[in-house]
Design an enzyme around this catalytic site. Structure first.
Site, PDB file in Angstrom:
ATOM      1  N   ASP A   8       0.882  -1.157  -0.076  1.00  0.00           N
ATOM      2  CA  ASP A   8      -0.013   0.058   0.002  1.00  0.00           C
ATOM      3  C   ASP A   8       0.912   1.239  -0.017  1.00  0.00           C
ATOM      4  O   ASP A   8       2.150   1.096  -0.239  1.00  0.00           O
ATOM      5  CB  ASP A   8      -1.154  -0.135   1.175  1.00  0.00           C
ATOM      6  CG  ASP A   8      -0.646   0.342   2.471  1.00  0.00           C
ATOM      7  OD1 ASP A   8       0.914   0.580   2.781  1.00  0.00           O
ATOM      8  OD2 ASP A   8      -1.056   0.395   3.581  1.00  0.00           O
ATOM      9  N   CYS A  65       3.366  -2.713   4.056  1.00  0.00           N
ATOM     10  CA  CYS A  65       2.300  -1.538   4.311  1.00  0.00           C
ATOM     11  C   CYS A  65       2.957  -0.845   5.554  1.00  0.00           C
ATOM     12  O   CYS A  65       4.337  -0.857   5.584  1.00  0.00           O
ATOM     13  CB  CYS A  65       1.033  -1.739   4.808  1.00  0.00           C
ATOM     14  SG  CYS A  65       0.781  -2.910   6.473  1.00  0.00           S
ATOM     15  N   THR A  67       2.730  -0.637   8.749  1.00  0.00           N
ATOM     16  CA  THR A  67       3.409  -1.508   9.986  1.00  0.00           C
ATOM     17  C   THR A  67       3.714  -2.895   9.337  1.00  0.00           C
ATOM     18  O   THR A  67       4.377  -3.771  10.139  1.00  0.00           O
ATOM     19  CB  THR A  67       2.330  -1.450  10.919  1.00  0.00           C
ATOM     20  OG1 THR A  67       1.287  -2.170  10.590  1.00  0.00           O
ATOM     21  CG2 THR A  67       2.194  -0.224  11.628  1.00  0.00           C
ATOM     22  N   HIS A  98      11.353 -22.607  10.127  1.00  0.00           N
ATOM     23  CA  HIS A  98      10.443 -23.380  10.935  1.00  0.00           C
ATOM     24  C   HIS A  98       9.155 -23.357  10.451  1.00  0.00           C
ATOM     25  O   HIS A  98       8.437 -24.254  10.460  1.00  0.00           O
ATOM     26  CB  HIS A  98      10.608 -22.832  12.300  1.00  0.00           C
ATOM     27  CG  HIS A  98      11.720 -23.145  13.242  1.00  0.00           C
ATOM     28  ND1 HIS A  98      11.945 -22.901  14.739  1.00  0.00           N
ATOM     29  CD2 HIS A  98      12.777 -23.860  12.578  1.00  0.00           C
ATOM     30  CE1 HIS A  98      13.103 -23.426  14.979  1.00  0.00           C
ATOM     31  NE2 HIS A  98      13.817 -24.100  13.845  1.00  0.00           N
ATOM     32  N   HIS A 133       8.764 -29.688  12.071  1.00  0.00           N
ATOM     33  CA  HIS A 133       8.268 -28.297  11.659  1.00  0.00           C
ATOM     34  C   HIS A 133       7.146 -28.483  10.539  1.00  0.00           C
ATOM     35  O   HIS A 133       6.269 -27.934  10.420  1.00  0.00           O
ATOM     36  CB  HIS A 133       9.442 -27.187  11.110  1.00  0.00           C
ATOM     37  CG  HIS A 133      10.322 -26.999  12.528  1.00  0.00           C
ATOM     38  ND1 HIS A 133      10.163 -26.552  13.470  1.00  0.00           N
ATOM     39  CD2 HIS A 133      11.690 -27.526  12.639  1.00  0.00           C
ATOM     40  CE1 HIS A 133      11.013 -26.227  14.293  1.00  0.00           C
ATOM     41  NE2 HIS A 133      11.963 -26.888  13.630  1.00  0.00           N
TER      42      HIS A 133
HETATM   43  C1  RB5 Z   1      -2.163   3.223   6.211  1.00  0.00           C
HETATM   44  O1  RB5 Z   1      -2.152   4.329   6.711  1.00  0.00           O
HETATM   45  C2  RB5 Z   1      -1.769   2.173   7.214  1.00  0.00           C
HETATM   46  O2  RB5 Z   1      -2.901   1.929   8.217  1.00  0.00           O
HETATM   47  C3  RB5 Z   1      -1.386   0.765   6.640  1.00  0.00           C
HETATM   48  O3  RB5 Z   1      -0.172   1.210   5.689  1.00  0.00           O
HETATM   49  C4  RB5 Z   1      -0.742  -0.368   7.613  1.00  0.00           C
HETATM   50  O4  RB5 Z   1      -0.084   0.196   8.439  1.00  0.00           O
HETATM   51  C5  RB5 Z   1      -2.069  -0.866   8.355  1.00  0.00           C
HETATM   52  O5  RB5 Z   1      -1.703  -1.934   8.856  1.00  0.00           O
END
Ligand code: RB5
Length: 151
Positions: A8, A65, A67, A98, A133
């Site tokens: 994203d 993304c 996080t 694993h 595993h």
């Molecule tokens: C987008 O702002 C953010 O929420 C997305 O990139 C991600 O971190 C979601 O888990």
């Protein structure tokens, strides 16, 4: 080996960095988007990357993304996907050795390029150990089958 990539807007820049790194390593990749830092919804990108790997059109996938959390959750909804969100080299090594993780998730707002690249390399360069595993990974597949049957 062909690696499918998808991100994203929060993971876009890190995806570009990882692409350059894969190219330097001589590893083929396919970029499924997104193509800019304009806001998009991560579930779609997790899904299409997961589908690419689950269908055998790519060998492995990397999703990004902000996080890494949302896109890893999304990718893991695709049957056959084992997407590992990793924030350090040890996690990435274990995800391959694993968990036989066929997708790696990275957070573009969590990791610097200097942190992310060794994580990518650890995930790529380690091999599934099988044995006990394999039994556990098969048990994950059994959960998928059980839940699909329950629908
Ligand atoms: C987008 O702002 C953010 O929420 C997305 O990139 C991600 O971190 C979601 O888990």
């Amino acid at each position: 080996m062909l690696i499918a990539l998808a991100a994203d807007h929060g993971g876009f820049i890190l995806k570009e960095t990882v692409k350059e790194h894969l190219t330097k390593r001589g590893i083929e990749w396919r970029d499924l988007g997104t193509k800019s830092e304009d806001s998009v919804d991560y579930p779609y990108y997790g899904k299409i990357c997961g589908e690419e790997v689950a269908a055998g059109r790519a060998d492995r996938g990397i999703v990004f993304c902000g996080t890494g959390v949302g896109i890893s959750i999304s990718a893991n909804k695709v049957p056959g996907v084992r997407c590992a969100l990793c924030t350090n080299v040890f996690m990435a090594e274990m995800a391959s050795r694993h968990n036989n993780a066929n997708l790696l998730a990275l957070g573009g707002r969590v990791l610097s390029p200097e942190q992310a690249i060794p994580i990518v390399d650890a995930w790529l360069d380690n091999v599934f150990e099988g044995g006990r595993h394999e039994r556990r990974v098969n048990a994950i597949s059994d959960i998928e089958k059980e839940k699909a049957g329950a629908r």
